[in-house]
Design a protein around this motif. Structure first.
Motif, PDB file in Angstrom:
ATOM      1  N   CYS A  99      -1.489   7.792 -12.822  1.00 40.22           N
ATOM      2  CA  CYS A  99      -2.189   6.889 -11.880  1.00 40.22           C
ATOM      3  C   CYS A  99      -3.061   7.687 -10.915  1.00 40.22           C
ATOM      4  CB  CYS A  99      -1.181   6.037 -11.119  1.00 40.22           C
ATOM      5  SG  CYS A  99      -0.311   4.868 -12.147  1.00 40.22           S
ATOM      6  N   LYS A 131       0.833  -1.213   0.000  1.00 40.55           N
ATOM      7  CA  LYS A 131       0.000   0.000   0.000  1.00 40.55           C
ATOM      8  C   LYS A 131       0.862   1.257   0.000  1.00 40.55           C
ATOM      9  CE  LYS A 131      -3.919  -2.315   0.468  1.00 40.55           C
ATOM     10  NZ  LYS A 131      -3.363  -3.655   0.232  1.00 40.55           N
ATOM     11  N   LEU A 173      -0.873  -2.641 -10.938  1.00 34.15           N
ATOM     12  CA  LEU A 173      -1.854  -1.586 -11.191  1.00 34.15           C
ATOM     13  C   LEU A 173      -2.433  -1.646 -12.592  1.00 34.15           C
ATOM     14  CD1 LEU A 173       0.460   0.344  -9.291  1.00 34.15           C
ATOM     15  CD2 LEU A 173      -1.798   1.361  -9.171  1.00 34.15           C
ATOM     16  N   ASP A 183      -1.489   8.408  -7.375  1.00 39.71           N
ATOM     17  CA  ASP A 183      -1.036   7.283  -6.538  1.00 39.71           C
ATOM     18  C   ASP A 183       0.434   7.480  -6.150  1.00 39.71           C
ATOM     19  OD1 ASP A 183      -0.231   4.774  -5.497  1.00 39.71           O
ATOM     20  OD2 ASP A 183      -1.753   3.739  -6.691  1.00 39.71           O
ATOM     21  N   ARG A 230       2.855   9.147 -11.590  1.00 42.93           N
ATOM     22  CA  ARG A 230       1.926   9.448 -10.494  1.00 42.93           C
ATOM     23  C   ARG A 230       0.682  10.156 -11.037  1.00 42.93           C
ATOM     24  NH1 ARG A 230       4.125  13.159  -5.773  1.00 42.93           N
ATOM     25  NH2 ARG A 230       4.350  14.550  -7.537  1.00 42.93           N
ATOM     26  N   ARG A 284       2.444   5.673  -4.686  1.00 46.82           N
ATOM     27  CA  ARG A 284       3.338   4.512  -4.851  1.00 46.82           C
ATOM     28  C   ARG A 284       4.209   4.671  -6.084  1.00 46.82           C
ATOM     29  NH1 ARG A 284      -1.110  -0.179  -4.004  1.00 46.82           N
ATOM     30  NH2 ARG A 284      -2.178   1.233  -5.452  1.00 46.82           N
TER      31      ARG A 284
END
Ligand SMILES: Cc1cc2nc3c(=O)[nH]c(=O)nc-3n(C[C@H](O)[C@H](O)[C@H](O)COP(=O)(O)O)c2cc1C
Length: 188
Positions: free
Chosen positions: A82, A33, A138, A85, A79, A87
């Motif tokens: 996404c 996560k 993802l 996100d 990022r 991550r």
């Protein structure tokens, strides 16, 4: 010989450590996560990518390309692709699992490319887990932005992204359906 899945033995921890190394890796993997932003060693990343290269594909066509993204500027764009996100920024690398040909349909009617890429991503997940790293698969991204960033040719597709990094969250096991709901021998 038929098997009753309800009677399959429950494997204890000692059995895993002695003879179930791969199953242990599979059991330990879970979606990360969050990552801490530390880089991933390039030699380790090479081994993770090697796991993808060695993965099976329909007719061994290997109609794929794996683009590992580690540059900060590029990860910033990922990022955005996404939808924010974090991550993408904090992973050591994000691998774009791309297909180089989407035209092959197997005799059973299934297109091979998402399956081929799924095997490759699975293999990378397991190698990363084995290396002590976390992963996040993802499918939530704007493909056009990713393609533009990575100069993926128009006719190719980015099937999945895989973030690989040092995770900060506690690995957690998401419950699965019981074996007698999803596995049977000899009949449905
Ligand atoms: C094809 C595929 C696409 C996924 N896409 C996303 C995604 O966009 N975002 C995300 O956070 N997790 C994504 N996941 C992770 C799944 O939600 C996760 O694997 C599932 O909930 C089981 O949890 P576990 O991986 O921790 O065992 C994806 C997984 C797969 C196999």
């Amino acid at each position: 010989m038929s098997h009753d899945v309800k009677k399959l033995p429950v494997l204890d921890a000692s059995c895993y450590s002695m003879c179930m190394d791969i199953l242990e890796v599979i059991r330990n993997r879970s979606t990360a996560k969050s990552f801490d932003g530390r880089p991933v060693d390039t030699k380790v990343m090479d081994r993770i990518l090697e796991a993808a290269r060695l993965a099976p594909s329909a007719k061994n066509r290997q109609a794929w390309r794996f683009v590992a993204v580690g540059k900060e500027d590029s990860k910033k764009v990922l990022r955005e692709a996404c939808y924010g996100d974090e991550r993408m920024m904090n992973a050591g690398y994000v691998v774009a699992a791309c297909t180089t040909n989407i035209r092959y349909t197997m005799p059973n009617g299934q297109p091979s490319h998402p399956l081929d890429l799924a095997f490759a991503v699975s293999f990378m997940c397991l190698q990363a887990e084995h290396e002590g790293l976390g992963t996040a698969i993802l499918g939530t991204y704007d493909e056009r932005t990713v393609k533009d960033l990575l100069t993926v040719p128009h006719a190719m597709q980015v099937v999945l992204l895989l973030a690989v990094g040092h995770r900060t969250d506690e690995p957690g096991f998401q419950e699965r359906l019981p074996s007698d709901r999803v596995i049977s021998y000899d009949h449905w």
